[in-house]
Design an enzyme around this catalytic site. Structure first.
Site, short mmCIF file in Angstrom:
data_model
loop_
_atom_site.label_atom_id
_atom_site.label_comp_id
_atom_site.label_asym_id
_atom_site.label_seq_id
_atom_site.Cartn_x
_atom_site.Cartn_y
_atom_site.Cartn_z
N ARG A 271 0.91 -1.23 0.08
CA ARG A 271 -0.01 -0.08 -0.15
C ARG A 271 0.88 1.15 0.10
O ARG A 271 0.53 2.35 -0.71
CB ARG A 271 -0.94 -0.01 1.26
CG ARG A 271 -2.24 -0.75 1.15
CD ARG A 271 -1.94 -2.18 0.81
NE ARG A 271 -3.06 -3.16 0.79
CZ ARG A 271 -3.60 -3.64 1.86
NH1 ARG A 271 -3.04 -3.44 2.85
NH2 ARG A 271 -4.81 -4.41 1.60
N ASP B 1 0.09 -7.08 -2.90
CA ASP B 1 -1.42 -6.95 -2.56
C ASP B 1 -2.11 -6.48 -4.06
O ASP B 1 -1.40 -6.31 -4.82
CB ASP B 1 -1.59 -6.24 -1.30
CG ASP B 1 -2.78 -6.32 -0.46
OD1 ASP B 1 -3.91 -6.40 -0.86
OD2 ASP B 1 -2.49 -6.63 0.72
N HIS C 258 -6.49 -10.33 -2.89
CA HIS C 258 -5.33 -9.46 -2.87
C HIS C 258 -4.59 -9.50 -3.88
O HIS C 258 -3.06 -9.36 -3.77
CB HIS C 258 -4.85 -9.35 -1.52
CG HIS C 258 -5.66 -8.91 -0.41
ND1 HIS C 258 -5.95 -7.88 -0.17
CD2 HIS C 258 -6.28 -9.69 0.57
CE1 HIS C 258 -7.10 -7.66 0.76
NE2 HIS C 258 -7.05 -8.91 1.44
N ASP D 46 -6.66 -14.54 3.07
CA ASP D 46 -7.68 -13.65 3.73
C ASP D 46 -8.48 -13.18 2.86
O ASP D 46 -8.08 -12.93 1.72
CB ASP D 46 -6.93 -12.77 4.71
CG ASP D 46 -6.02 -11.63 3.87
OD1 ASP D 46 -5.13 -11.96 3.04
OD2 ASP D 46 -6.19 -10.53 4.47
N GLU D 47 -9.59 -12.71 3.23
CA GLU D 47 -10.63 -11.59 2.48
C GLU D 47 -10.76 -11.93 1.24
O GLU D 47 -10.67 -10.98 0.44
CB GLU D 47 -10.26 -10.22 2.69
CG GLU D 47 -10.07 -9.75 4.10
CD GLU D 47 -9.65 -8.47 4.57
OE1 GLU D 47 -10.13 -7.86 5.21
OE2 GLU D 47 -8.59 -8.01 3.57
N TRP E 215 -6.16 -13.00 13.36
CA TRP E 215 -6.17 -11.67 13.29
C TRP E 215 -7.71 -11.22 13.55
O TRP E 215 -7.71 -10.13 13.98
CB TRP E 215 -5.53 -11.25 11.70
CG TRP E 215 -6.62 -11.57 10.69
CD1 TRP E 215 -6.68 -12.60 10.08
CD2 TRP E 215 -7.41 -10.35 10.33
NE1 TRP E 215 -7.80 -12.53 9.14
CE2 TRP E 215 -8.15 -11.04 9.16
CE3 TRP E 215 -7.86 -9.32 10.45
CZ2 TRP E 215 -9.29 -10.75 8.31
CZ3 TRP E 215 -8.88 -8.61 9.80
CH2 TRP E 215 -9.45 -9.18 8.75
N TYR F 124 -2.90 -4.52 15.68
CA TYR F 124 -2.97 -3.90 14.45
C TYR F 124 -2.68 -2.39 14.71
O TYR F 124 -3.37 -1.61 15.33
CB TYR F 124 -4.43 -3.84 13.61
CG TYR F 124 -4.54 -5.17 12.65
CD1 TYR F 124 -3.89 -6.49 13.01
CD2 TYR F 124 -5.30 -4.97 11.51
CE1 TYR F 124 -3.75 -7.41 12.27
CE2 TYR F 124 -5.34 -6.27 10.61
CZ TYR F 124 -4.84 -7.52 10.86
OH TYR F 124 -4.75 -8.32 10.27
N TRP G 13 -0.05 -2.16 8.83
CA TRP G 13 -0.81 -1.90 7.63
C TRP G 13 -0.51 -0.46 7.08
O TRP G 13 -0.54 0.58 8.10
CB TRP G 13 -2.36 -2.24 7.41
CG TRP G 13 -2.51 -3.62 8.03
CD1 TRP G 13 -2.73 -4.34 9.19
CD2 TRP G 13 -2.24 -4.73 7.06
NE1 TRP G 13 -2.85 -5.84 8.91
CE2 TRP G 13 -2.71 -6.12 7.76
CE3 TRP G 13 -1.74 -4.99 5.94
CZ2 TRP G 13 -2.53 -7.27 7.22
CZ3 TRP G 13 -1.75 -6.50 5.17
CH2 TRP G 13 -1.80 -7.39 5.91
N THR G 14 -0.56 -0.19 5.92
CA THR G 14 -0.16 1.27 5.36
C THR G 14 -1.14 1.91 4.51
O THR G 14 -0.63 2.75 3.80
CB THR G 14 1.43 1.43 4.79
OG1 THR G 14 1.30 0.23 3.65
CG2 THR G 14 2.38 0.73 5.69
N GLU G 15 -2.32 1.38 4.55
CA GLU G 15 -3.25 2.10 3.75
C GLU G 15 -3.40 3.66 3.89
O GLU G 15 -3.59 4.46 2.98
CB GLU G 15 -4.66 1.65 4.02
CG GLU G 15 -4.99 0.22 3.50
CD GLU G 15 -4.66 -0.88 4.71
OE1 GLU G 15 -3.62 -0.75 5.34
OE2 GLU G 15 -5.53 -1.67 4.71
#
Length: 526
Positions: free
Chosen positions: A174, A203, A277, A344-345, A411, A437, A487-489
């Site tokens: 990100r 990602d 992702h 994930d997701e 998580w 997180y 995380w770096t969004e």
């Protein structure tokens, strides 16, 4: 009689001068992170001068490397180097005693000498970290500091970690970090006695490492359209739009950083996300998406809306061949025991409509798309395991049959999904989003930089205990450790990451290393 008493007193003064004073001072006078397991502090001190020298087994390259590391840490501020000599007053000593384990150490600081004893070089390295923290804070200066007495309090410290896994995950997809910026974070992990750098390299927002057999992964997948505004508001990339934000690490840079971490007793665990992702990979190789996908696939500048539902096609054998080619080069670059493959997701929107996916389900006798993900992950796990490595996946892997031998990273919420894996005998690691997180707010939200997910304060992280009273005993034995996840969004520059990471990383380290009964919030704050 008086003469004998004078001799005895004199001998006592001489002994006191050559070792720590018998009059101890409170342990909280020595502020260390993480808090050691056993510590006794004396009233005297050792003074580091240009006459100091290190004694060690010069045939051991790891010990020699630790001596160089120590020198690199002290030379700039002190103005002098500490040579390795046969009879030095700082000794690095390996012992056959296994009581300290692979990472434990004993540090004895006396008036005249310092001895660090360990069973393995990792323990010597952690003893050095403690020693560096005991020096005046000016030791971290990059320029020579005049007029400083480089004194170290006398102490006897016996220490080893609570958990074998003490990690930090850094998301470089990100937000793109340069090689030197990554090294800075590796240095910080080492100072806190953390031993795992979980590197989130791919990602939807960027593919960050060179795969020579698949050059479009970095030619296309490493770059995205520049966007401003909040993460969830950024419009997806359009066909033909110029892509100028991003970057990637060459294979030589990867090797350099892996070696840099290894010198600091840190294992670099790469993460290659699948089946979701994956927009950055699919932008480069769109034929690996389900054939029912008609939308343009680009590297996502932000959250991506429905575009993030575009994932690898589980019914296409070319996908598995592609990912195996990726893994072949990953395994060459990373000697780590563990490889993280995501999981994930993964929204199954396109799998539900895809004729290839539905045919795969029929062939494998699967009744639900979640089980199709289980098939996907099992197939990739077995390939990685066939190469002699262990596999880690996010806790969504517990939604279906968990591949044999897989380690689960808990998580969601408080990470309790990982206990479903533990019930089946799988090792697990805890990084609960509600505590660990580090993207979440760390203070009052009305003046903190914009992010999401609520608050994880320094106190929240410090108070976290992964082992709960209602756990079955076997859960505790399967818990490998804990990690923070960065995380770096919402990060646009390294300073944004620094603000979120510190000081909470210190609390992560404390929780990973120090036993719960030694918790001391006020001492930690000091």
């Amino acid at each position: 009689m008086k003469k004998l008493l004078f001799i005895l007193l004199t001998a006592g003064l001489i002994l006191g001068f050559s070792s720590c004073s018998h009059k101890d001072i409170p342990n909280n006078a020595l502020t260390l992170i993480p808090q050691p397991q056993e510590m006794k502090v004396g009233a005297d001190h050792f003074k580091l001068t240009r006459r100091a020298a290190i004694t060690l087994d010069t045939s051991n390259p790891q010990l020699m490397g630790i001596a160089r590391y120590f020198n690199n840490k002290v030379t700039s501020a002190t103005g002098f180097e500490i040579p390795v000599e046969k009879h030095g007053n700082i000794e690095f000593k390996l012992t056959d005693d296994t009581a300290l384990g692979t990472e434990g150490y004993r540090l004895q600081v006396k008036h005249g000498d310092i001895i660090i004893t360990a069973h393995q070089p990792a323990g010597i390295f952690y003893g050095v970290q403690t020693l560096l923290q005991m020096l005046p804070p000016e030791i971290k200066s990059s320029r020579e500091q005049k007029g400083i007495d480089w004194t170290i309090p006398c102490a006897d410290i016996t220490d080893k970690p609570q958990f074998a896994w003490r990690g930090l995950m850094l998301d470089v997809s990100r937000h793109w970090f340069t090689k030197e910026e990554v090294k800075k974070y590796i240095d910080e992990l080492a100072e806190y006695k953390m031993n795992v750098f979980h590197w989130h390299l791919t990602d939807d927002q960027g593919w960050r490492l060179e795969i020579k057999s698949l050059p479009r992964l970095t030619e296309v997948g490493a770059w995205r359209a520049p966007r401003v505004g909040q993460w969830w508001q950024r419009e997806p990339q359009q066909p033909g739009e110029e892509t100028t934000y991003g970057g990637f690490y060459t294979q030589e840079e990867i090797k350099e950083m892996v070696a840099y971490a290894a010198e600091r007793q840190i294992e670099v665990v790469p993460e290659i996300d699948m089946p979701a992702h994956s927009n950055s990979a699919l932008a480069a190789y769109p034929h690996l998406a389900c054939p029912v996908v008609k939308e343009y696939i680009g590297v996502l500048p932000g959250l991506g809306g429905r575009n993030s539902e575009i994932i690898y096609c589980a019914g296409n054998d070319s996908v598995y061949a592609f990912l195996q080619d990726v893994m072949d080069e990953i395994l060459e670059l990373f000697p780590s025991r563990y490889i993280h493959i995501g999981g994930d997701e993964a929204r199954k929107t396109y799998w539900e409509k895809c004729p290839l996916c539905q045919a795969r389900m029929k062939k494998e006798h699967l009744t639900h798309e979640e089980d199709l993900q289980g098939y996907f992950m099992k197939r990739m796990c077995e390939y990685v395991q066939s190469k002699g490595r262990e596999v880690i996946g996010w806790d969504e892997l517990t939604n279906s049959t968990i591949p044999d031998g897989t380690i689960i990273l808990g998580w969601q919420g408080m990470g309790t999904a990982a206990l479903k894996a533990a019930e089946l005998g799988h090792p697990f690691i805890m990084t609960p989003a509600r505590i660990m997180y580090l993207i979440r707010y760390q203070g009052p939200q009305w003046f903190e930089p914009v992010t999401y997910f609520g608050n994880n304060t320094l106190r929240n992280v410090f108070d976290y205990e992964p082992v709960q009273e209602d756990w079955k005993p076997e859960y505790t034995s399967l818990l490998m450790g804990v990690q923070g996840s960065m995380w770096t969004e919402f990060c646009n520059k390294p300073e944004d990451v620094d603000y979120l990471l510190f000081p909470r990383l210190a609390a992560v380290a404390e929780r990973a290393w120090t036993k719960p009964e030694l918790k001391d919030w006020n001492g930690f704050l000091k």
